[in-house]
Design a protein around this motif. Structure first.
Motif, PDB file in Angstrom:
ATOM      1  N   UNK A 153       0.827  -1.208   0.000  1.00 61.56           N
ATOM      2  CA  UNK A 153       0.000   0.000   0.000  1.00 61.56           C
ATOM      3  C   UNK A 153       0.863   1.260   0.000  1.00 61.56           C
ATOM      4  N   UNK A 194      -2.515  13.224  -1.937  1.00 63.86           N
ATOM      5  CA  UNK A 194      -3.720  12.441  -2.233  1.00 63.86           C
ATOM      6  C   UNK A 194      -3.602  11.761  -3.581  1.00 63.86           C
ATOM      7  N   UNK A 218      -2.647   4.624  -6.420  1.00 60.63           N
ATOM      8  CA  UNK A 218      -2.572   3.290  -5.823  1.00 60.63           C
ATOM      9  C   UNK A 218      -3.848   2.495  -6.092  1.00 60.63           C
ATOM     10  N   UNK A 219      -4.981   3.149  -5.877  1.00 58.52           N
ATOM     11  CA  UNK A 219      -6.241   2.430  -6.052  1.00 58.52           C
ATOM     12  C   UNK A 219      -6.415   2.016  -7.512  1.00 58.52           C
ATOM     13  N   UNK A 236      -2.755   8.023  -3.244  1.00 60.66           N
ATOM     14  CA  UNK A 236      -3.782   7.002  -3.019  1.00 60.66           C
ATOM     15  C   UNK A 236      -4.647   6.816  -4.259  1.00 60.66           C
ATOM     16  N   UNK A 240       2.655   4.614   4.153  1.00 58.78           N
ATOM     17  CA  UNK A 240       2.080   5.517   3.156  1.00 58.78           C
ATOM     18  C   UNK A 240       1.573   6.790   3.838  1.00 58.78           C
ATOM     19  N   UNK A 263      -4.249  -0.937  -8.036  1.00 62.39           N
ATOM     20  CA  UNK A 263      -4.790  -2.162  -7.442  1.00 62.39           C
ATOM     21  C   UNK A 263      -5.863  -2.752  -8.350  1.00 62.39           C
ATOM     22  N   UNK A 264      -6.696  -1.858  -8.898  1.00 60.78           N
ATOM     23  CA  UNK A 264      -7.732  -2.339  -9.819  1.00 60.78           C
ATOM     24  C   UNK A 264      -7.075  -2.995 -11.036  1.00 60.78           C
TER      25      UNK A 264
END
Lengths: 253, 289, 333
Positions: free
Chosen positions: B39, B217, B223-224, B220, B103, B227-228
């Motif tokens: 993360x 920000x 990152x998201x 993140x 993070x 991850x997807x």
């Protein structure tokens, strides 16, 4: 009529044909033992019969009801339960909690969520009688991980019995046991009422011949022979594939 | 919408997809090989772009800043792995918590040092012009980013399929225990993978600076999306990360044009569809962790 | 439960309800916040500690509950109706997402729930016309259970206290019930549960949904408490905070997460009063707990209690504690 019927079952993993056209018919009350060298596909056969693994082709029927293709939990609903070759227990729960979970699996109140399990007298009483019957009552508050290996092996069978199965599949019930424990377990199996049909995978030939009504030899994923113990022990070809000669009665795989 | 604007949006989507690919590739391999959901991977992006910003401010110029930032981020990844991650290998939850905590630490430190107002990295002057690509005029810098992404994909593909290290990685993703059995020094492989993953994320950060800007920000967000991409493309495969990144990059960019408030939902719908149809991802080979 | 056990419970509840009389007005307000967070963190503790489902998207359910009160509160006044709406909306979100996620586990589950939570966050953030976007929105509704508006801090404390007690005793019943025991069994050994005839996915989905509902109720109470909601309530940082509260409090216990929540809310309030660096400090706490924390607060408290209590037959108690709260370790088993 056979209680458990396996017809033309096929299973492969990544191109490796593990079970080839396996058919079995097991009558009610029969004690049927499956033997075969390591890697013959015995445990895979169990996994396929109970639905733990999806099968590629073939059918499994219990009491005329087709169960192949159904999810694994349905096996218990039609009266079939199993044990595992390696102990597969709830290690950090107590012996009593383990048995309660097993007993409760088929109770209509298994989804209830507003009353403590300990107050369902039916479950509690069945748990108690099972524990007493199997000499684990004294150990009921022990965490399973603290039990001896033999006791855990016993609990493994007990959990499978808790659902009051018509057919019980035992995957090497005596594996890893001391000679004394093996003798004891063999006796327990022999004493099981004929209302329970047994399908057993076993390596220890003494155990095999002291419980079997019929023996099926699995070799390279195929049924090599399926016959009475007398005929199996006399079959030279089986001695050959199984042990490369030698006598069947006294050998151990 | 004219064809030329559509072409422009598609090119923008590709450029964004390439940036995502650089991050997702590292994330995917780290997850596939080491079973770590890192993360803190967005952190490498964040640190990369801010460090490069400072170098550019100091007058080093874009390219030296790019190199320095990558080196610094790779070193950061290496230290993180050696000092912290190594202590928690094999402990799934600890790893997640550790990287999660890291993070936040880095995001807050970045905010502390560089403030919370958005900044941008100037486009390097050598690439500060528009190219005619047939249907539309398009910034040369973005073409450059797409080119770098494709080159990287080709390089990683070559490495994965034609080299020993690639074979090790493939074996490791399929069966982690096998690595040890092969007599390979896992520690070195892990540290190297972590550092390379960090460097790629840092590269993405610096290259993304002139396109996306930088703000607290963004780590993140990136990152998201990554991850997807890992879920969509499949664990531990660079091909999956590449295709997944392009898919998500295009969806995100075109979504922002057509349905600005539902972009994230569209990305998520893609993920859900993949999960339903191919639970291991489009190109996944290992079993689900 | 024996009569003496009932006595103990009633004593604890009485002490708990008397709290406001020893707290300052600010303390009472803080206590309400602690109780709301405790409900939220207990809901997460339920799926982590008893079902082994580690989610990093749980704030989504909390936030949905909060926004339900904020948005529907513009049209409806009835508190019961709003609370139930929050419960239903969050529960529905948990159920539908659970249908898709529940078959994955471990790090994969965590990653997907994180992505899901961030999607809800992004949607709320982007729907500016409705939600006010990043600025958030004021909550118009005020709590009223039928006996006049609850507008004092003391009144609100009792509202949250009752909600907390109901949640706590509900969860207590739940984990002792056939359903709860089965969920525990699934966490322990899913393949055996299947072999025993349990539909494990149904159980996991059900417990995930219940957990989401409870988180939604906590969010709804928070909307009333704060009179303002913002997308931060759905942000992954908030999910992470809740996760660390569960772990600090003790995984696999019911009270642990509630205590973890109390510890963090008070700490955050204290630290925020003199520095803006809360995320940094929280990150450090994460790292320190992972590297040095063996077990949660409950475990540490049990050891201290063991050490300093009058010497009686205390061994079984310690063993029980050790068995219950193994902190991070007991998530996986």
């Amino acid at each position: 009529m056979s209680l458990l019927k396996v017809e033309h079952l096929h299973k492969s993993f990544k191109g490796l044909h593990v079970l080839k056209d396996v058919s079995l018919a097991i009558g009610a009350g029969e004690r049927h033992v499956i033997i075969g060298p390591n890697g013959a596909g015995k445990t895979t056969l169990f996994n396929c019969i109970t639905g733990t693994l999806p099968i590629d082709a073939g059918t499994v029927t219990v009491n005329g009801q087709k169960i192949s293709g159904l999810p694994a939990y349905t096996a218990v609903r039609v009266g079939m339960s199993r044990t595992f070759q390696k102990n597969n227990l709830f290690g950090s729960l107590t012996v009593e909690e383990n048995v309660q979970l097993a007993v409760n699996a088929c109770k209509p109140h298994r989804f209830h969520f507003l009353k403590p399990l300990a107050r369902y007298t039916e479950t509690v009483e069945e748990t108690e009688s099972l524990l007493k019957q199997w000499d684990l009552w004294e150990r009921r508050s022990r965490v399973v991980n603290e039990l001896s290996y033999g006791e855990q092996r016993l609990l493994e069978v007990l959990l499978a019995l808790a659902s009051k199965p018509k057919i019980l599949l035992l995957d090497e019930p005596t594996s890893g046991m001391s000679p004394a424990e093996t003798v004891q377990t063999t006796k327990l199996i022999q004493r099981m009422p004929r209302s329970i049909t047994l399908l057993v995978i076993e390596h220890d030939m003494e155990v095999v011949f002291s419980i079997a009504d019929r023996i099926t030899v699995l070799h390279h994923g195929e049924v090599f022979a399926s016959d009475t113990p007398g005929n199996i022990s006399g079959d030279e070809r089986i001695k050959e594939i199984y042990f490369g000669g030698g006598t069947l009665q006294h050998a151990e795989a | 919408m004219t064809t030329s604007t559509l072409a422009m949006h598609i090119l923008n989507g590709l450029a964004y997809g390439m940036l995502l690919f650089m991050i997702a590739a590292g994330l995917s391999i780290i997850f596939g090989l080491m079973n770590i959901v890192n993360l803190a991977h967005g952190t490498f992006y964040l640190v990369g772009v801010y460090v490069a910003y400072t170098f550019v401010q100091q007058g080093t110029g874009f390219w030296p800043a790019l190199l320095l930032a990558i080196v610094i981020v790779a070193a950061l990844g290496m230290v993180m792995e050696k000092v912290l991650m190594e202590r928690v290998y094999g402990k799934e939850l600890e790893q997640v918590l550790l990287t999660f905590g890291l993070s936040f630490i880095f995001a807050d430190v970045v905010k502390w040092i560089w403030g919370s107002s958005p900044l941008t990295l100037p486009v390097p002057s050598a690439l500060d012009f528009s190219l005619n690509v047939g249907l539309t005029e398009f910034p040369a810098y973005r073409i450059f980013v797409i080119g770098i992404g494709c080159l990287l994909a080709a390089g990683l593909w070559y490495m994965e399929n034609k080299t020993r290290i690639g074979a090790i990685i493939r074996a490791g993703v399929d069966d982690r225990e096998m690595l040890a059995a092969l007599g390979i020094n896992i520690k070195i492989v892990f540290t190297a993978i972590f550092a390379v993953g960090a460097a790629l994320a840092g590269l993405s950060g610096v290259l993304g600076g002139p396109i996306m800007g930088m703000y607290v920000g963004i780590d993140s967000e990136i990152l998201v999306s990554s991850l997807v991409i890992v879920v969509v493309g499949g664990l531990g495969t660079w091909k999956g990360a590449f295709i997944g990144a392009i898919l998500i990059g295009l969806t995100d960019t075109l979504g922002r044009v057509w349905f600005p408030s539902l972009t994230m939902a569209m990305i998520f719908v893609i993920m859900i569809m993949v999960l339903l149809i191919r639970p291991n991802g489009l190109f996944g080979r290992g079993a689900q962790a | 439960m024996k009569a003496s056990a009932y006595g103990k419970h009633i004593g604890c509840i009485a002490l708990f309800l008397l709290c406001p009389f020893i707290l300052t007005s600010y303390g009472v307000k803080l206590a309400s916040e602690v109780l709301i967070m405790a409900i939220f963190v207990m809901s997460l503790g339920l799926i982590i500690g008893f079902a082994g489902l580690v989610s990093l998207g749980h704030a989504a359910f909390f936030g949905l509950g909060a926004y339900a009160v904020a948005l529907l509160g513009n049209h409806w006044e009835n508190t019961y109706l709003l609370l139930i709406s929050a419960l239903v909306i969050s529960g529905l979100a948990a159920f539908l997402s659970g249908l898709l996620f529940i078959r994955s586990s471990g790090a994969y589950f965590l990653m997907i729930t994180l992505a899901f939570g961030q999607m809800i966050y992004a949607i709320v953030y982007k729907l500016e016309d409705l939600t006010g976007g990043a600025d958030g929105m004021a909550v118009v509704a005020s709590p009223n259970l039928g006996a006049g508006p609850i507008d004092s801090r003391l009144g609100f404390f009792y509202l949250t206290a009752v909600a907390f007690l109901i949640s706590y005793y509900f969860l207590r019943l739940l984990i002792a019930s056939p359903f709860g025991k089965s969920v525990r069994g699934i966490k322990e050994n899913e393949s055996r549960m299947t072999a025993l005839g349990y539909q494990t996915r149904t159980y996991k989905l059900a417990v995930y949904t219940i957990s989401g509902m409870l988180a939604g109720v906590a969010g709804a109470l928070y909307a009333y408490f704060n009179q303002y909601v913002s997308p931060d309530l759905l942000y992954w940082m908030f999910s992470g905070q809740a996760l660390i509260m569960v772990i600090v409090g003790g995984v696999g216990t019911l009270v642990g997460p509630a205590i973890g929540a109390g510890f963090f809310v008070v700490l955050q309030n204290y630290i925020s009063s003199f520095t803006d660096r809360w995320p940094l400090i929280m990150g450090l706490i994460f790292v320190l707990i992972v590297l040095f924390g063996k077990g949660g607060i409950m475990q540490i408290a049990a050891l201290l209690w063991q050490r300093f209590r009058p010497q009686r037959n205390s061994k079984p108690a310690q063993q029980a504690m050790a068995k219950e709260g193994n902190g991070i370790e007991s998530v996986k088993s």
